[in-house]
Structure formats: structure tokens, C-alpha cells
Design a protein around this motif. Structure first.
Motif, PDB file in Angstrom:
ATOM      1  N   ASP A  96       0.718  -1.183  -0.151  1.00  7.60           N
ATOM      2  CA  ASP A  96       0.092   0.249  -0.022  1.00  7.60           C
ATOM      3  C   ASP A  96       0.814   1.077  -0.074  1.00  7.60           C
ATOM      4  O   ASP A  96       0.745   2.380  -0.767  1.00  7.60           O
ATOM      5  CB  ASP A  96      -1.041  -0.063   1.118  1.00  7.60           C
ATOM      6  N   LEU A  97       1.940   1.348   0.890  1.00  8.24           N
ATOM      7  CA  LEU A  97       2.758   2.333   0.939  1.00  8.24           C
ATOM      8  C   LEU A  97       3.648   2.580  -0.488  1.00  8.24           C
ATOM      9  O   LEU A  97       3.725   3.749  -0.807  1.00  8.24           O
ATOM     10  CB  LEU A  97       3.753   2.343   2.119  1.00  8.24           C
ATOM     11  N   ALA A  98       4.061   1.541  -1.256  1.00  4.70           N
ATOM     12  CA  ALA A  98       4.644   1.592  -2.188  1.00  4.70           C
ATOM     13  C   ALA A  98       3.605   1.963  -3.394  1.00  4.70           C
ATOM     14  O   ALA A  98       4.219   2.985  -4.125  1.00  4.70           O
ATOM     15  CB  ALA A  98       5.038   0.146  -2.681  1.00  4.70           C
ATOM     16  N   ALA A  99       2.396   1.947  -3.279  1.00  4.07           N
ATOM     17  CA  ALA A  99       1.544   2.416  -4.210  1.00  4.07           C
ATOM     18  C   ALA A  99       1.187   3.955  -4.112  1.00  4.07           C
ATOM     19  O   ALA A  99       1.174   4.697  -4.902  1.00  4.07           O
ATOM     20  CB  ALA A  99       0.155   1.859  -4.192  1.00  4.07           C
ATOM     21  N   VAL A 100       1.398   4.440  -2.813  1.00  2.93           N
ATOM     22  CA  VAL A 100       1.224   5.821  -2.512  1.00  2.93           C
ATOM     23  C   VAL A 100       2.392   6.674  -3.025  1.00  2.93           C
ATOM     24  O   VAL A 100       2.373   7.803  -3.471  1.00  2.93           O
ATOM     25  CB  VAL A 100       0.985   5.865  -0.944  1.00  2.93           C
ATOM     26  N   VAL A 101       3.701   6.058  -2.996  1.00  2.33           N
ATOM     27  CA  VAL A 101       4.738   6.947  -3.542  1.00  2.33           C
ATOM     28  C   VAL A 101       5.323   6.154  -4.804  1.00  2.33           C
ATOM     29  O   VAL A 101       6.379   6.334  -5.090  1.00  2.33           O
ATOM     30  CB  VAL A 101       5.878   6.793  -2.398  1.00  2.33           C
ATOM     31  N   ALA A 102       4.461   5.827  -5.530  1.00  2.00           N
ATOM     32  CA  ALA A 102       4.717   5.297  -6.912  1.00  2.00           C
ATOM     33  C   ALA A 102       5.350   6.180  -7.939  1.00  2.00           C
ATOM     34  O   ALA A 102       6.458   5.660  -8.633  1.00  2.00           O
ATOM     35  CB  ALA A 102       3.486   4.580  -7.444  1.00  2.00           C
ATOM     36  N   GLY A 125      -3.492   3.871  -3.857  1.00  2.00           N
ATOM     37  CA  GLY A 125      -3.082   3.516  -2.521  1.00  2.00           C
ATOM     38  C   GLY A 125      -3.742   4.244  -1.541  1.00  2.00           C
ATOM     39  O   GLY A 125      -3.864   3.744  -0.168  1.00  2.00           O
ATOM     40  N   VAL A 126      -3.874   5.494  -1.774  1.00  2.76           N
ATOM     41  CA  VAL A 126      -4.552   6.537  -0.653  1.00  2.76           C
ATOM     42  C   VAL A 126      -6.062   5.879  -0.384  1.00  2.76           C
ATOM     43  O   VAL A 126      -6.337   5.772   0.736  1.00  2.76           O
ATOM     44  CB  VAL A 126      -4.581   7.902  -0.961  1.00  2.76           C
ATOM     45  N   LEU A 127      -6.522   5.677  -1.253  1.00  5.03           N
ATOM     46  CA  LEU A 127      -7.920   4.954  -1.096  1.00  5.03           C
ATOM     47  C   LEU A 127      -7.829   3.718  -0.387  1.00  5.03           C
ATOM     48  O   LEU A 127      -9.213   3.142   0.383  1.00  5.03           O
ATOM     49  CB  LEU A 127      -8.843   4.647  -2.867  1.00  5.03           C
TER      50      LEU A 127
END
Length: 405
Positions: free
Chosen positions: A125-131, A164-166
Motif C-alpha cells: 500500500d505504501l509503495a502504491a502511494v509513493v509510486a 494507494g490512498v483509497l
């Protein structure tokens, strides 16, 4: 939500380490105690291993408190015993000892599964946020749809951030759910169980009963003092007044015989009142203790009574009262029914209990279910004590009461 999620994540991640430590210690301690159990070091080794296991279990209770909101209470009972064997038995019979060990074994697979799942969910999830910060460095034109446009285009990378935020609330929910599930399993094994609750309830009821018995003993002493200092003193004063009045009357005067009759009736009433006071709670028992009260009983008994014990020893009032009436009833029965000539009364104070023993040389055959002994048994059992009698035909009769103090 952030605090509880962070606590759950910390709990799940630390379970990876706790699981390895717990499993390693469980295996090493079990093998070590098993090998030493055939030697003289088995008992000390078991006690030492249990002490360490309980410290590790205490850490697990505090760790579970991160998620549960409060640390789990310790379930252990006090360890009593003068010897190593007694202490080992006291530890081994506690269910908490084995439940601690079961949790230290179970936390390894639980921690492994929960910790890895927490790492994967959180990292993804964090990787998606900072993709947008890293996805450009790993282009993969051969990635399947929809990963190729998400990873290789700027709009796609920012779309991963939005996704990721969602998904952050979903990730937080998963972490909290997994943490609570593992912490509740820990509480199920490490919290005080039914055994501890029953022991505490029994101790509370015993304490309540002791307070009731002490209050009853205090009330009997108050009644005895009131009768001794009030009614008895007034009867004595009335007798003295009648004696003075009889002296003032001429010899043979009318009413002199009535005065003498009234004096005799007062003397009889005083004698009966004193007998009643001794039956409620003899004053000598309060003033001088059990040994002196038993000596007074021995002086009034038709038997030759030998008293063994420390004359200066004092006991709790309720214990002294129960022991006195056990001895009084025992001496009375030995003189009336057993046709005994001698009786030995032994007063001994042991660890946590006072033992009263009467041994006579009578003919024996006493009925343990008789009304007199049954009343004594109820009096002794009210103090959580035990009354036993051995009276074979031909004697001797041994009456013993064990009274906790």
C-alpha cells in the motif's frame, strides 16, 4: 485510528521476533528439564525454567496490551512450600504454567503468518502511494495490462498513488483486525482462567466467613461482659441489700423467712447466670488465654487431666473459643460416656493452624455422628477447620481439631 493501527502493526512485526524467541526457549527448556529430571537438579531446573517462562509470558501480556488497550493480568497463584518438591508441585498444578508454554510455542506460527502478512500489506500500500517516486526507475514494457500503463506512464503512476490512498483505510482495517485476533488469542491463553477465579472466589469467601466468625465471637464477648458487669453485678448488689435487711430484722420477725428465701433464690439465679456466662464465652478465656481456660476446665473435671502446650501462647479469639468448646465437650463426653480415668489435652501451633488433641483411656466406641460431636464439627468447620475422632471399641478415644488461624 492512526494510533491503533500503528500499535497493531508494531505488535504484528514484533511477533516475528517473539515467535522465534518463544519457540527456541520452549524447545531448549523442555529438553533441558527433561534431561535433568532424572537427577537431583530436576526440581531446581524446573523452577528456574518456569521463572524465565513467566517473565517471557509477562512480556507477551504487555505486548498484547498494545492492541487490547490494557495489559493482561497475571494469572499466577502464590507459590507455597518449604521444600523444592513442594514448590515444584505448587507450580506444576497451576494451569497457567502450561498455558504460558503453549502460547510461547503457538506465537511462532501466529507471529510468522501475521508478521509477514502485515509487512506485505503495508509495503504494497505504501509503495502504491509513493509510486511516482520509484516506478519510473523500473520500467517494464512487457508487464501485463493494467500494470504496464500504471507503471510506465505518469498518469498511471499518479493513479497508483490515488489507489494507494483509497486503500489506506482497508490496509489499516486489515492490520487492526489481524492484531486484535492475535492479541485475543494471547488473552485466551495468558489471562487468568477459571482456576484462578475459583481460587480467588474461595479465598474471598473464606475471608468473608472469617470476618463473620470474628464478628460473632466479638458479639459473644460483648454479651458475656454485659451479663458479667451488668446483670450479675445487680444480682450481687440485690443479695447484699437483702442480707443487710435480714440483719436489721429481729430474729423470728415476720418476713425474715421471706428475706432468707429471696436470698437463696438470688444465689441460685447468680449461680445459673454464671453458668450461662461460661457457656457463652468464659471470662478467663478472654483474660488469660486458652491454656488457662483449659486448666480451669481440668480443675472442674472428674478426670485426671494433663495439659501439654505453651501456657503463654495466645491464638485468635475465634480459634480460642472453638478450641475451648471442643475441649469442654471432649472432657464431658470422656467423663460421662467413656468411663475414662485420665485424659491428655495437647495444644500445638503449626504452620497456619492450631491443633487440639484429646486422648482418653476410656472404653471407646464413641459415635462420630452424635449430636454433641456434630455440633462441634459445625463449629470447627465454620472456621474452615477439620474435626476427626478415632474411637475403637475398648479405646482409646482420640478427638482432634485442626483450626486454621
Amino acid at each position: 485510528m492512526i494510533r491503533t493501527t500503528a500499535s497493531a502493526l508494531a505488535y504484528l512485526l514484533s511477533s516475528l521476533v517473539a515467535g522465534v524467541v518463544g519457540l527456541g526457549w520452549s524447545l531448549a527448556s523442555t529438553i533441558g528439564v527433561g534431561l535433568l529430571s532424572i537427577t537431583q537438579l530436576g526440581g531446581p531446573a524446573f523452577l528456574g525454567v518456569t521463572w524465565v517462562t513467566r517473565r517471557l509470558a509477562d512480556l507477551e501480556r504487555r505486548r498484547a496490551g498494545w492492541v487490547l488497550g490494557t495489559a493482561i493480568a497475571a494469572p499466577y497463584l502464590p507459590i507455597e512450600g518449604a521444600t523444592i518438591r513442594q514448590r515444584v508441585r505448587a507450580v506444576a498444578v497451576q494451569p497457567a504454567t502450561w498455558r504460558d508454554l503453549a502460547w510461547l510455542v503457538a506465537v511462532f506460527p501466529l507471529g510468522l503468518a501475521g508478521g509477514i502478512a502485515a509487512i506485505v500489506v503495508t509495503v504494497v500500500d505504501l509503495a502504491a502511494v509513493v509510486a511516482p517516486l520509484w516506478a519510473w526507475a523500473v520500467p517494464n514494457p512487457h508487464a501485463p495490462f493494467p500494470m504496464r500503463p500504471l507503471m510506465t506512464t505518469v498518469p498511471g503512476r499518479f493513479g497508483l498513488t490515488v489507489l494507494g490512498v483509497l486503500l489506506l483505510p482497508v490496509t489499516a482495517w486489515l492490520l487492526r483486525t489481524a492484531g486484535r485476533a492475535q492479541a485475543r488469542l494471547a488473552r485466551g491463553l495468558l489471562a487468568p482462567g477459571a482456576h484462578r477465579q475459583l481460587v480467588e472466589e474461595a479465598a474471598r469467601l473464606a475471608q468473608t466467613r472469617r470476618r463473620v466468625v470474628d464478628a460473632q465471637a466479638a458479639e459473644l464477648r460483648r454479651i458475656e461482659r454485659d451479663l458479667h458487669d451488668g446483670a450479675q453485678a445487680r444480682i450481687v448488689a440485690a443479695g447484699m441489700t437483702l442480707a443487710l435487711a435480714a440483719r436489721k430484722l429481729p430474729t423470728g420477725a415476720n418476713g425474715a423467712s421471706d428475706v432468707d428465701l429471696a436470698r437463696r433464690q438470688l444465689d441460685d439465679a447468680l449461680t445459673e447466670l454464671r453458668r450461662l456466662v461460661r457457656g457463652i464465652h468464659p471470662p478467663i478465656l478472654t483474660d488469660r488465654g486458652l491454656h488457662a481456660a483449659v486448666a480451669a476446665l481440668a480443675g472442674d473435671s472428674p478426670l485426671a487431666v494433663e495439659i501439654r502446650g505453651d501456657p503463654e501462647q495466645r491464638y485468635p479469639p475465634a480459634v480460642e473459643s472453638a478450641a475451648y468448646f471442643v475441649i469442654a465437650e471432649g472432657l464431658a463426653n470422656a467423663g460421662k460416656h467413656a468411663e475414662a480415668g485420665t485424659c491428655v489435652v495437647t495444644l500445638a501451633r503449626g504452620a497456619g493452624a492450631v491443633t487440639v488433641t484429646l486422648t482418653d483411656d476410656g472404653q471407646g466406641g464413641a459415635d462420630p455422628t452424635g449430636s454433641g460431636l456434630d455440633g462441634l464439627r459445625r463449629r470447627v468447620e465454620a472456621l474452615d477447620g477439620r474435626l476427626t475422632i478415632t474411637s475403637p471399641p475398648g479405646g482409646p478415644t482420640v478427638l482432634s481439631a485442626e483450626l486454621p488461624h
